[in-house]
Scaffold this motif. Structure first.
Motif, short mmCIF file in Angstrom:
data_model
loop_
_atom_site.label_atom_id
_atom_site.label_comp_id
_atom_site.label_asym_id
_atom_site.label_seq_id
_atom_site.Cartn_x
_atom_site.Cartn_y
_atom_site.Cartn_z
N PRO A 129 -14.86 28.34 -0.73
CA PRO A 129 -15.38 29.61 -0.25
C PRO A 129 -16.90 29.63 -0.20
O PRO A 129 -17.56 29.01 -1.03
N ASN A 130 -17.42 30.31 0.80
CA ASN A 130 -18.86 30.52 0.96
C ASN A 130 -19.64 29.24 1.21
O ASN A 130 -20.86 29.19 0.99
N ALA A 131 -18.97 28.19 1.67
CA ALA A 131 -19.64 26.93 2.05
C ALA A 131 -19.60 26.79 3.57
O ALA A 131 -18.59 27.12 4.21
N TRP A 132 -20.68 26.26 4.14
CA TRP A 132 -20.78 26.14 5.59
C TRP A 132 -19.95 24.97 6.11
O TRP A 132 -19.95 23.88 5.54
N ILE A 133 -19.29 25.22 7.21
CA ILE A 133 -18.76 24.17 8.09
C ILE A 133 -19.72 24.12 9.27
O ILE A 133 -19.87 25.10 9.99
N ALA A 134 -20.38 22.96 9.47
CA ALA A 134 -21.52 22.89 10.40
C ALA A 134 -22.55 23.90 9.90
O ALA A 134 -22.94 23.86 8.75
N GLY A 135 -23.02 24.83 10.74
CA GLY A 135 -23.92 25.87 10.25
C GLY A 135 -25.35 25.70 10.69
O GLY A 135 -25.69 24.79 11.45
N PRO A 136 -26.23 26.59 10.21
CA PRO A 136 -27.62 26.61 10.67
C PRO A 136 -28.36 25.29 10.48
O PRO A 136 -29.19 24.92 11.31
N ALA A 137 -28.08 24.57 9.40
CA ALA A 137 -28.80 23.31 9.15
C ALA A 137 -28.30 22.17 10.01
O ALA A 137 -29.05 21.22 10.28
N ALA A 138 -27.04 22.22 10.45
CA ALA A 138 -26.47 21.14 11.26
C ALA A 138 -25.45 21.72 12.24
O ALA A 138 -24.25 21.47 12.14
N PRO A 139 -25.91 22.53 13.20
CA PRO A 139 -24.97 23.19 14.11
C PRO A 139 -24.18 22.18 14.95
O PRO A 139 -24.73 21.20 15.44
N SER A 140 -22.88 22.42 15.08
CA SER A 140 -22.01 21.58 15.88
C SER A 140 -20.80 22.39 16.27
O SER A 140 -20.39 23.31 15.54
N ARG A 141 -20.19 22.08 17.40
CA ARG A 141 -19.07 22.85 17.91
C ARG A 141 -17.88 22.83 16.93
O ARG A 141 -17.43 21.77 16.52
N VAL A 142 -17.39 24.03 16.60
CA VAL A 142 -16.18 24.16 15.79
C VAL A 142 -15.03 24.44 16.74
O VAL A 142 -15.07 25.38 17.53
N GLU A 143 -13.98 23.61 16.67
CA GLU A 143 -12.89 23.69 17.64
C GLU A 143 -11.61 24.26 17.06
O GLU A 143 -10.64 24.50 17.81
#
Length: 280
Positions: A129-143
């Protein structure tokens, strides 16, 4: 875009980064939702535009609808950073009865939530919980996404849905906890996500989502709807948590770099008044 349930809401322009030439805040129903809500202006106002901090208006929502909040600079290259608070005006009611033993205990392990996200070029990523998947530091398409919560209280039901680019099959279909929503290996990014929780008044979602070239949204509540300004921007970052209920808020802040000279940050807070004997 801000998803609102049936009710009465106060839109309060709290502050701006540029106090000399503050940006304007323009409020309007999303396209197609004009008949679902009514915007109540000050008697001296002629349009739903807040020109400076410490101004506001009221929105009456008859059926669940989407409100559009835009911030425009007062001058070329000027700041577009503002804080707007959306406060639900609660009708008076009798406080809920004390917990009879069937409620959710204070010990509930909300940290047991697991979020899976399928990220383009990286595959499946599982976080707490509350952890980024991709995100501001490493943006990438979430499918695609899936939620797991082994310690979920039996009375709680969680469902979620995703919006796929170009309205592909599966868009908007609600799925239960544990099911995968989205695609893999088809280069189809998500353009929106909906989270719903029922069976409890004590818990809420806390979610953040980044969309390409758009502000990062932070949403709090039992029902969360996240999408970019045009509902077409690819989702490039996501994090989800579950917390105990408290006055809720929605925050939108710019996390993606911009080329314009002016700041482009919008912060939207949604909060609810405390009620005697409890709070949502």
């Amino acid at each position: 875009m801000l998803s609102l349930d049936r009710g009465l809401f106060f839109i309060n322009y709290k502050s701006a980064e540029d106090s000399v030439s503050p940006p304007r805040v323009i409020v309007a129903p999303a396209q197609g939702h004009e008949r679902r809500m009514e915007i109540i202006l000050h008697p001296d106002a002629t349009e739903p535009t807040l020109c400076k901090p410490d101004s506001g208006l009221v929105v009456r929502v008859n059926t669940p609808a989407t409100l559009q909040v835009q911030v425009r600079a007062m001058r070329p290259g000027g700041s577009r950073s503002a804080i707007v608070r959306v406060e639900q005006i609660q009708p008076g009611r009798i406080p809920d009865a004390p917990d009879s033993g069937n409620g959710i205990g204070l010990h509930v392990a909300t940290e047991g939530l697991k979020v899976l996200g399928h990220v383009a070029g990286r595959g499946d990523i599982i976080v707490g919980p509350n952890a980024w998947i991709a995100g501001p530091a490493a943006p990438s398409r979430v499918e695609g996404v899936a939620l797991e919560w082994p310690d979920k209280p039996s009375s709680v039901e969680i469902r979620y849905a995703v919006q796929l680019a170009n309205g592909q099959t599966g868009s908007g279909r609600m799925v239960p906890l544990g099911a995968y929503a989205g695609t893999r290996g088809r280069a189809l990014p998500l353009t929106g996500i909906v989270l719903e929780m029922s069976g409890t008044e004590e818990l809420k979602f806390v979610a953040e989502a980044g969309f390409l070239n758009a502000p990062t949204l932070r949403a709090v509540g039992k029902r969360v709807v996240l999408a970019g300004p045009t509902n077409r921007e690819p989702l490039v970052g996501l994090r989800i948590g579950i917390e105990r209920n408290a006055p809720s808020e929605v925050v939108a802040t710019s996390a993606m770099p911009r080329k314009s000279a002016g700041s482009a940050r919008v912060r939207v807070f949604r909060s609810q008044q405390r009620q005697a004997g409890g709070a949502r």
